[in-house]
Design a protein around this motif. Structure first.
Motif, mmCIF file in Angstrom:
data_model
loop_
_atom_site.group_PDB
_atom_site.id
_atom_site.type_symbol
_atom_site.label_atom_id
_atom_site.label_comp_id
_atom_site.label_asym_id
_atom_site.label_seq_id
_atom_site.Cartn_x
_atom_site.Cartn_y
_atom_site.Cartn_z
ATOM 1 N N LEU A 9 35.123 37.477 37.770
ATOM 2 C CA LEU A 9 34.125 36.956 36.594
ATOM 3 C C LEU A 9 34.169 36.536 35.561
ATOM 4 C CD1 LEU A 9 31.153 39.027 37.774
ATOM 5 C CD2 LEU A 9 31.797 37.311 38.670
ATOM 6 N N GLY A 10 35.464 37.072 35.418
ATOM 7 C CA GLY A 10 36.427 35.983 33.772
ATOM 8 C C GLY A 10 36.315 37.746 32.687
ATOM 9 N N HIS A 11 37.657 37.598 32.219
ATOM 10 C CA HIS A 11 38.197 38.360 31.442
ATOM 11 C C HIS A 11 38.121 39.173 32.216
ATOM 12 C CE1 HIS A 11 40.250 39.313 27.555
ATOM 13 N NE2 HIS A 11 39.550 40.084 27.485
ATOM 14 N N ALA A 12 38.336 41.253 32.016
ATOM 15 C CA ALA A 12 38.368 42.348 32.469
ATOM 16 C C ALA A 12 37.080 42.382 33.221
ATOM 17 C CB ALA A 12 38.326 43.102 31.013
ATOM 18 N N CYS A 13 36.216 41.373 33.475
ATOM 19 C CA CYS A 13 34.856 41.159 34.295
ATOM 20 C C CYS A 13 35.325 41.937 36.284
ATOM 21 C CB CYS A 13 33.734 41.160 33.919
ATOM 22 S SG CYS A 13 32.593 41.229 35.002
ATOM 23 N N LEU A 14 34.934 42.734 36.541
ATOM 24 C CA LEU A 14 35.260 42.830 38.242
ATOM 25 C C LEU A 14 34.410 43.226 39.017
ATOM 26 C CD1 LEU A 14 38.951 43.385 37.914
ATOM 27 C CD2 LEU A 14 37.882 41.263 39.464
ATOM 28 N N LEU A 15 33.528 41.981 39.709
ATOM 29 C CA LEU A 15 33.029 43.242 40.729
ATOM 30 C C LEU A 15 33.175 43.904 41.939
ATOM 31 C CD1 LEU A 15 29.916 43.561 41.611
ATOM 32 C CD2 LEU A 15 29.923 41.017 42.899
ATOM 33 N N VAL A 16 33.359 45.401 42.504
ATOM 34 C CA VAL A 16 34.453 45.797 43.364
ATOM 35 C C VAL A 16 32.632 46.209 44.149
ATOM 36 C CG1 VAL A 16 35.157 47.639 43.229
ATOM 37 C CG2 VAL A 16 35.997 46.607 41.360
ATOM 38 N N GLU A 17 33.072 45.974 45.441
ATOM 39 C CA GLU A 17 32.199 46.195 46.448
ATOM 40 C C GLU A 17 33.079 47.030 47.596
ATOM 41 O OE1 GLU A 17 29.344 43.058 47.590
ATOM 42 O OE2 GLU A 17 31.339 41.666 46.873
ATOM 43 N N THR A 18 32.467 48.117 48.263
ATOM 44 C CA THR A 18 32.335 48.965 49.286
ATOM 45 C C THR A 18 31.312 49.098 49.695
ATOM 46 O OG1 THR A 18 32.518 50.755 47.631
ATOM 47 C CG2 THR A 18 34.006 50.103 47.563
ATOM 48 N N ASP A 19 30.684 50.112 50.035
ATOM 49 C CA ASP A 19 29.665 50.600 50.744
ATOM 50 C C ASP A 19 28.429 49.886 49.614
ATOM 51 O OD1 ASP A 19 30.446 52.518 49.878
ATOM 52 O OD2 ASP A 19 28.249 53.565 49.733
ATOM 53 N N VAL A 20 28.775 49.921 48.265
ATOM 54 C CA VAL A 20 28.030 49.419 46.947
ATOM 55 C C VAL A 20 28.713 48.902 46.136
ATOM 56 C CG1 VAL A 20 27.516 51.730 46.789
ATOM 57 C CG2 VAL A 20 29.167 51.688 46.177
ATOM 58 N N ARG A 21 27.886 48.270 45.332
ATOM 59 C CA ARG A 21 28.181 47.283 43.880
ATOM 60 C C ARG A 21 28.248 47.502 42.830
ATOM 61 N NH1 ARG A 21 27.206 41.804 45.314
ATOM 62 N NH2 ARG A 21 25.913 41.840 43.930
ATOM 63 N N LEU A 22 29.396 47.505 42.477
ATOM 64 C CA LEU A 22 29.597 47.642 41.158
ATOM 65 C C LEU A 22 30.747 47.279 40.074
ATOM 66 C CD1 LEU A 22 32.007 51.483 42.502
ATOM 67 C CD2 LEU A 22 29.618 51.454 41.539
ATOM 68 N N LEU A 23 29.731 47.091 38.868
ATOM 69 C CA LEU A 23 30.418 46.360 38.364
ATOM 70 C C LEU A 23 30.739 47.147 36.967
ATOM 71 C CD1 LEU A 23 30.124 42.814 37.065
ATOM 72 C CD2 LEU A 23 28.689 43.556 35.783
ATOM 73 N N ARG A 200 46.255 36.451 41.610
ATOM 74 C CA ARG A 200 45.123 36.138 40.801
ATOM 75 C C ARG A 200 44.225 35.666 41.516
ATOM 76 N NH1 ARG A 200 45.531 30.827 37.639
ATOM 77 N NH2 ARG A 200 43.826 31.721 36.263
ATOM 78 N N LEU A 201 43.215 35.732 41.731
ATOM 79 C CA LEU A 201 41.753 35.952 41.923
ATOM 80 C C LEU A 201 41.429 34.643 41.449
ATOM 81 C CD1 LEU A 201 40.054 39.553 41.724
ATOM 82 C CD2 LEU A 201 41.626 38.424 44.130
ATOM 83 N N THR A 202 40.436 34.179 42.291
ATOM 84 C CA THR A 202 40.298 32.898 41.067
ATOM 85 C C THR A 202 38.675 33.205 41.295
ATOM 86 O OG1 THR A 202 41.261 31.375 43.882
ATOM 87 C CG2 THR A 202 38.902 30.586 42.601
ATOM 88 N N ALA A 203 38.408 32.605 40.242
ATOM 89 C CA ALA A 203 37.311 33.290 39.232
ATOM 90 C C ALA A 203 35.871 33.016 40.106
ATOM 91 C CB ALA A 203 36.577 32.367 37.708
ATOM 92 N N GLY A 204 34.980 33.774 40.528
ATOM 93 C CA GLY A 204 33.811 33.985 41.551
ATOM 94 C C GLY A 204 33.805 33.998 42.453
ATOM 95 N N GLU A 205 35.485 34.023 43.735
ATOM 96 C CA GLU A 205 35.383 33.985 44.876
ATOM 97 C C GLU A 205 35.681 35.285 45.203
ATOM 98 O OE1 GLU A 205 39.212 32.643 47.882
ATOM 99 O OE2 GLU A 205 37.267 30.271 46.260
ATOM 100 N N PRO A 206 34.584 36.308 46.008
ATOM 101 C CA PRO A 206 35.455 37.327 46.382
ATOM 102 C C PRO A 206 36.516 37.048 47.657
ATOM 103 C CG PRO A 206 32.573 37.250 47.092
ATOM 104 C CD PRO A 206 33.149 34.981 46.813
ATOM 105 N N THR A 207 37.107 38.679 47.220
ATOM 106 C CA THR A 207 38.083 38.126 48.029
ATOM 107 C C THR A 207 38.423 39.791 48.744
ATOM 108 O OG1 THR A 207 39.442 37.380 46.396
ATOM 109 C CG2 THR A 207 40.665 38.134 48.003
ATOM 110 N N ALA A 208 38.762 40.138 49.326
ATOM 111 C CA ALA A 208 39.042 41.236 50.428
ATOM 112 C C ALA A 208 40.599 41.544 49.959
ATOM 113 C CB ALA A 208 38.754 41.531 51.909
ATOM 114 N N LEU A 209 41.233 42.309 49.683
ATOM 115 C CA LEU A 209 42.308 42.687 49.506
ATOM 116 C C LEU A 209 42.982 44.407 50.215
ATOM 117 C CD1 LEU A 209 42.102 42.372 45.481
ATOM 118 C CD2 LEU A 209 43.352 40.623 48.014
#
Length: 209
Positions: A9-23, A200-209
């Motif tokens: 989500l820009g700079h050092a901000c990452l949304l991490v999704e498992t069974d929960v949503r962590l920002l 390199r992640l595309t900003a705003g695009e959820p990516t499974a890794l």
């Protein structure tokens, strides 16, 4: 290790999704205002590019069930935020079925006598993902996906390369590039010099890794 889904989500901000949503690290150069259904907001350290107190306060109002987790120094420096939980290295946090272990301790040195601050690094699900904040803290064991800063007043790209080579993740994800004119160039050098797959992640695009 469980797979994670990441959204940059820009700079050092990452949304991490498992069974929960962590920002993690919603700062001034990040676009996170519209997020909902968050379980937690985690802050690595007090610098504004990692935590925008005014916008985080609004975010928490929109996500009343989200826990706010901060490092020790941030706890006393973020005016206007609701009461936060202070996390320290050595502690384990649990959100749903997801664990977050706290590592690190200090921000990387910027220059000479410039004072530092505390910096938490967050390890998700025993190595599925590691966010070091502004530090060269190494994960305690194998790590699948490693977030890696590629620019900053405390960093040169050679140090980022050495950090990736020391951590040996399956894949490195560049971050901390909000003030970089050509982040693709730095991400490319990171992958080429470290010889570790770099995505390199595309900003705003959820990516499974």
């Amino acid at each position: 290790m469980r797979a994670v889904q990441l959204t940059h989500l820009g700079h050092a901000c990452l949304l991490v999704e498992t069974d929960v949503r962590l920002l993690i690290d919603p700062g001034t150069m990040s676009d996170f205002a519209a997020l909902t259904e968050l379980d937690a907001v985690l802050v690595t350290h007090q610098h504004r590019d990692h935590v925008d107190a005014a916008r985080v306060a609004a975010l928490l109002t929109a996500n009343p069930g989200a826990r706010l987790i901060v490092d020790p120094d941030s706890a006393g420096s973020l005016d206007g935020l609701p009461t936060a939980e202070v996390a320290r290295p050595g502690e384990r946090l649990t959100f749903g079925r997801t664990t977050v272990d706290v590592h690190g301790g200090l921000h990387a040195a910027v220059y000479g006598p410039i004072p530092g601050c505390t910096n938490n690094a967050y390890l998700v699900d025993d190595g599925a993902f590691f966010h070091p904040g502004d530090s060269f803290a190494l994960p305690p064991g194998e790590v699948d996906v490693l977030a890696v800063a590629i620019d900053g007043p405390w960093l040169k790209i050679a140090e980022a390369v050495d950090y990736v080579r020391a951590a040996r993740p399956r894949v490195a994800v560049p971050m901390h590039e909000g003030e970089t004119a050509d982040p693709a160039k730095y991400a490319g050098m990171l992958g080429a010099f470290s010889e570790i797959p770099t995505h390199r992640l595309t900003a705003g695009e959820p990516t499974a890794l």
